[in-house]
Write an enzyme that holds these catalytic residues in place. Structure first.
Site, PDB file in Angstrom:
ATOM      1  N   HIS A   1       0.818  -1.220   0.000  1.00 24.99           N
ATOM      2  CA  HIS A   1       0.000   0.000   0.000  1.00 24.99           C
ATOM      3  C   HIS A   1       0.853   1.271   0.000  1.00 24.99           C
ATOM      4  O   HIS A   1       0.381   2.336  -0.355  1.00 24.99           O
ATOM      5  CB  HIS A   1      -1.017  -0.001   1.143  1.00 24.99           C
ATOM      6  CG  HIS A   1      -0.409   0.201   2.488  1.00 24.99           C
ATOM      7  ND1 HIS A   1      -0.048  -0.840   3.281  1.00 24.99           N
ATOM      8  CD2 HIS A   1      -0.090   1.322   3.151  1.00 24.99           C
ATOM      9  CE1 HIS A   1       0.470  -0.361   4.400  1.00 24.99           C
ATOM     10  NE2 HIS A   1       0.455   0.950   4.351  1.00 24.99           N
TER      11      HIS A   1
ATOM     12  N   HIS B   1       8.011  -2.087   2.247  1.00 23.66           N
ATOM     13  CA  HIS B   1       7.691  -0.688   1.936  1.00 23.66           C
ATOM     14  C   HIS B   1       8.927   0.165   1.653  1.00 23.66           C
ATOM     15  O   HIS B   1       9.007   0.852   0.644  1.00 23.66           O
ATOM     16  CB  HIS B   1       6.961  -0.027   3.110  1.00 23.66           C
ATOM     17  CG  HIS B   1       5.707  -0.724   3.512  1.00 23.66           C
ATOM     18  ND1 HIS B   1       4.836  -1.256   2.607  1.00 23.66           N
ATOM     19  CD2 HIS B   1       5.161  -0.940   4.728  1.00 23.66           C
ATOM     20  CE1 HIS B   1       3.819  -1.786   3.247  1.00 23.66           C
ATOM     21  NE2 HIS B   1       3.983  -1.615   4.537  1.00 23.66           N
TER      22      HIS B   1
END
Lengths: 331, 509
Positions: free
Chosen positions: B196, B258
């Site tokens: 995300h 990430h």
């Protein structure tokens, strides 16, 4: 000879704008002054928006529209209020500021307001041109069509890279005039066209993947005496995209002022239009689609995202049936 | 090129999405309620979904379609951020919500799922397109994919895609095994590994900033860049996720996925086109270029930290070892600072410092690029001494106050040549006041449209595991003197020493 009025000097206005920022940017406390990364005001500008409006128009509504608009399209707004008064020419500068939720900086946009009498329209370009933010697009929004009837109104067309009209306003330019402007390489927008974006998008979604040749007949239902510009734009667009279909306007009742009420695309698509939504039936699917409100803010916001020639709009414009409120703008 | 027969208006219309059904495994879970369903509703609110869009939820809990709709309505109303809840839009959206109960370990559940999908496909005219979203425990990913495959649901006339959430394995070997099992059922091009972070507007903006402007890229190399700092700080602790976090730790939870993806976005070469594979090829190439540490290099290049008990804002804060579900002797790191080097011509010998941690002073994610100082200090102060040169700093702020700042020096007004650092700010929110879509909205829409640009690929996952494996392996052999930092501070002193050894220091965001 035009009687002498107090001059409005662009240099003076620019100086006032600069002073405005210096004053607002001064730290309010000594601690702020010492902080290298002190964040007070952020000046934001991505275009110059010149609004031509009638002094009698709702000033509060315009202020609200601009305040909303500046959050999405930070700009230097130059509002030109055209007055019926015999001789008027005045100006003031101020800033619109807001603090985004949860953020420490305040964001400010500049606004200049000019009040000018109808007979002084020829003075506007020499004041407004130097005030436009350098190197950024300039957009003129004709919020009121009445100014178009002034003798020198044509001079206003040179102020913008893009001109935005609203064919639904009384006194708006005829489609033929919009065509001429577009042909002269100006970027033209019409809020009447913008009003049907969501409806066109819904139609495109519903017909996506279909063989468009199967649609032989389209009927756009409207109410009132004469179909409005939105219905006519939709008709022109559908004629462009459904070249095998007849696309007709049909008056459903005498009440109203030409707004669209329904759309039937043979063989199996029915759309019923309400103020901010559409209910549609396609095959066994029956659903509702929400449209954004048709406020000036929403429409302008869409137009300000398009700073280039819009081929789909221009093709529809060239297909338009002759129609105008008389008398139109004298551009 | 538009033809007269085209219904599309790319200047004004949103991107077209095909009709499809999204099957959510773990439909009764937190992720579905907090993130997925609000994101899907928001897409419906904006008219971004095709008219026949449908969701089929599946979990073990017995529920009717109407129960599921009611439960999702409550969640959407509760977790919808910065958007109004519109009853009419919901009513229309809810018509496309369905539910089937089933245990993912039970092969018959997939047969029932198939029957239900066929029925929904007919009702909603989805054209056989299905997106499987695995919102379950990672240990079930391979089993579910295999169940879907065995029931013949991975192939049809329409497209079939699968989304999985991180973590993609807990080390390199398990990541390879997971990839192998997924690829037995789905083509790699139909496997969407969600990160995300890559869906955040500001991370995407890094590409626009670098490759949409001509002036920065010439400076974007070892000749001008001294070092890069990537920070992802959280001001909160593990917040009830102690059990999970104890197994994962900050290196696996944040850096392996990430932050290495962010680093790849900052450091990758420009792709020839903006097509998904062209962009991902460049990201993957960069990740493969990260120098793999030797075991003996780990202590000098990676620091682990764990917060102890303390007080923040006048309130007592329990240490990590006192958190629910955490072993009182836990050796899990809640803070990591590490130095990575990229072995290519552009970045050779430029350190990329990455740090992340829980209970740091503030929530902030940013990339700071420190440029080399001017080669000569030509300005003198009033005593006639050279004034120190201040290096330029470019800061890409991911959150909060998303934007870009450039620090440079300017002359102080008045007599004498006194310089002072100033900041030139671009604030995302001030130039584009419109609402940014959430990362899940962006990523779901991309997956439905078949755009994998912002998803990670098998080779990227494996390359990032390769980069962190030496650190994991070395730390496994160590006994740390945890806790070693107090909550509300910027981590252990060793993290400062890590940079000090290179003559650098952490920026205080």
């Amino acid at each position: 000879m035009t009687p002498a009025l107090p001059a409005v000097k662009p240099d003076r206005l620019l100086h006032e704008l600069a002073e405005l920022w210096t004053t607002m940017g001064k730290p309010s406390t000594e601690a702020d002054a010492d902080a290298v990364e002190s964040r007070g005001i952020l000046r934001a500008c991505s275009l110059t928006l010149i609004v031509i409006t009638d002094e009698r128009d709702d000033a509060m509504a315009l202020a609200e529209t601009l305040a909303h608009l500046m959050r999405e399209h930070p700009c230097r707004a130059i509002v030109v209020r055209v007055s019926d008064a015999a001789e008027t020419l005045s100006a003031r500068v101020f800033a619109q500021c807001w603090k985004p939720f949860g953020q420490s900086i305040q964001i400010c946009c500049e606004q200049v307001e000019l009040t000018v009498s109808l007979g002084r329209i020829a003075d506007i370009p020499s004041i407004v041109s130097p005030l436009a933010a350098p190197d950024l697009p300039r957009v003129v929004w004709f919020r009121s069509a009445s100014v178009g009837q002034a003798a020198d109104a044509g001079a206003l067309l040179d102020l913008g890279d893009k001109l935005i009209f609203d064919s639904a306003l009384k006194g708006a330019p005829a489609f033929a005039d919009l065509r001429s402007l577009a042909a002269s390489n100006l970027i033209v927008g019409d809020l009447a066209w913008t009003r049907i974006t969501k409806l066109r998008e819904l139609i495109a979604q519903l017909l996506d993947g279909h063989d468009l040749r199967q649609h032989s007949e389209v009927v756009i239902g409207y109410s009132g005496g004469d179909a409005g510009p939105e219905a006519r734009y939709l008709q022109a667009w559908l004629r462009n995209v459904l070249q095998h279909a007849s696309v007709d306007l049909r008056r459903l009742d005498a009440e109203g002022c030409g707004q669209m009420k329904s759309l039937r695309i043979e063989p199996d698509l029915d759309i019923r239009l309400q103020s901010n939504c559409a209910e549609y039936k396609s095959g066994i699917l029956s659903q509702r689609a929400n449209f954004a409100d048709g406020s000036d803010f929403t429409l302008l916001s869409e137009e300000l995202k398009i700073m280039q020639h819009d081929p789909v709009y221009e093709r529809a414009l060239y297909r338009m049936t002759p129609w105008t409120h008389a008398p139109g703008m004298q551009f | 090129m538009l033809t007269d027969l085209s219904l599309q208006d790319p200047l004004r219309f949103n991107r077209r999405t095909p009709p499809c059904a999204v099957v959510i495994f773990g439909a009764n879970g937190d992720l579905t309620k907090r993130k997925l369903m609000p994101a899907l509703y928001r897409l419906a609110f904006e008219g971004r979904l095709a008219p026949g869009f449908a969701v089929l939820g599946m979990s073990r809990t017995a529920m009717s379609d109407d129960d599921f709709r009611g439960q999702m309505r409550t969640s959407v109303a509760k977790y919808l951020e910065d958007s109004p809840f519109d009853e009419d839009v919901w009513r229309s959206f809810a018509q496309g919500l369905y539910y089937t109960a089933g245990d993912v370990m039970d092969s018959e559940a997939y047969q029932r799922l198939g029957t239900r999908l066929a029925q929904i496909g007919h009702e909603r005219q989805t054209g056989g397109n299905v997106l499987f979203y695995l919102s379950t425990s990672p240990s079930q990913y391979a089993t579910i994919a295999e169940g879907v495959g065995a029931a013949g649901l991975a192939r049809s006339l329409g497209w079939r895609r699968i989304i999985i959430e991180k973590p993609f394995g807990h080390d390199l070997d398990s990541a390879k095994e997971l990839n192998f099992r997924l690829q037995q059922v789905f083509d790699e091009s139909d496997i969407y590994r969600i990160d995300h972070y890559l869906g955040k507007e500001t991370v995407q903006n890094i590409l626009a900033f670098r490759f949409g402007n001509g002036i920065f890229e010439p400076l974007w190399n070892r000749r001008y860049v001294d070092h890069v700092q990537i920070t992802a700080a959280e001001s909160i602790g593990v917040e009830g996720r102690g059990g999970y976090y104890q197994e994962a730790g900050a290196l696996r939870d944040m850096i392996q996925n990430h932050l290495l993806q962010v680093m790849a976005t900052v450091a990758m070469e420009p792709s020839a086109t903006f097509s998904p594979d062209a962009v991902r090829d460049e990201r993957a190439k960069l990740l493969r270029s990260i120098r793999v540490m030797k075991p003996e290099e780990v202590p000098a290049n990676a620091v682990a930290g764990q917060y102890g008990p303390g007080r923040v804002g006048g309130q007592p804060v329990p240490g990590f070892r006192e958190e629910k579900g955490v072993d009182p002797e836990s050796q899990t790191e809640t803070y990591v600072a590490a130095t990575f080097f990229v072995e290519n011509w552009r970045w050779a010998k430029v350190p990329f410092y990455i740090r992340t941690g829980k209970h740091l002073p503030k929530r902030v994610s940013e990339i700071a690029i420190r440029f080399r100082s001017a080669p000569l200090a030509v300005f003198r102060n009033t005593q006639g001494e050279n004034t120190e040169t201040v290096p330029n700093l470019l800061i890409l702020r991911i959150q909060p106050e998303e934007g870009i700042s450039l620090k440079f020096v300017s002359k102080r007004p008045g007599a004498g040549m006194t310089l002072r650092p100033v900041s030139m700010d671009f604030n995302y929110g001030s130039s584009f006041g419109e609402r940014s879509p959430s990362a899940y909205e962006t990523l779901l829409l991309d997956a439905i449209s078949g755009d994998a640009t912002l998803y990670t690929r098998q080779d990227m996952v494996e390359a990032s595991w390769t980069a962190v494996t030496p650190i994991l392996d070395y730390w496994r052999t160590q006994k740390f003197a945890f806790p070693n930092y107090a909550p509300g501070t910027w981590g252990p002193a060793a993290a400062d020493e890590l940079l000090a050894r290179q003559g650098h220091q952490w920026r205080r965001p």
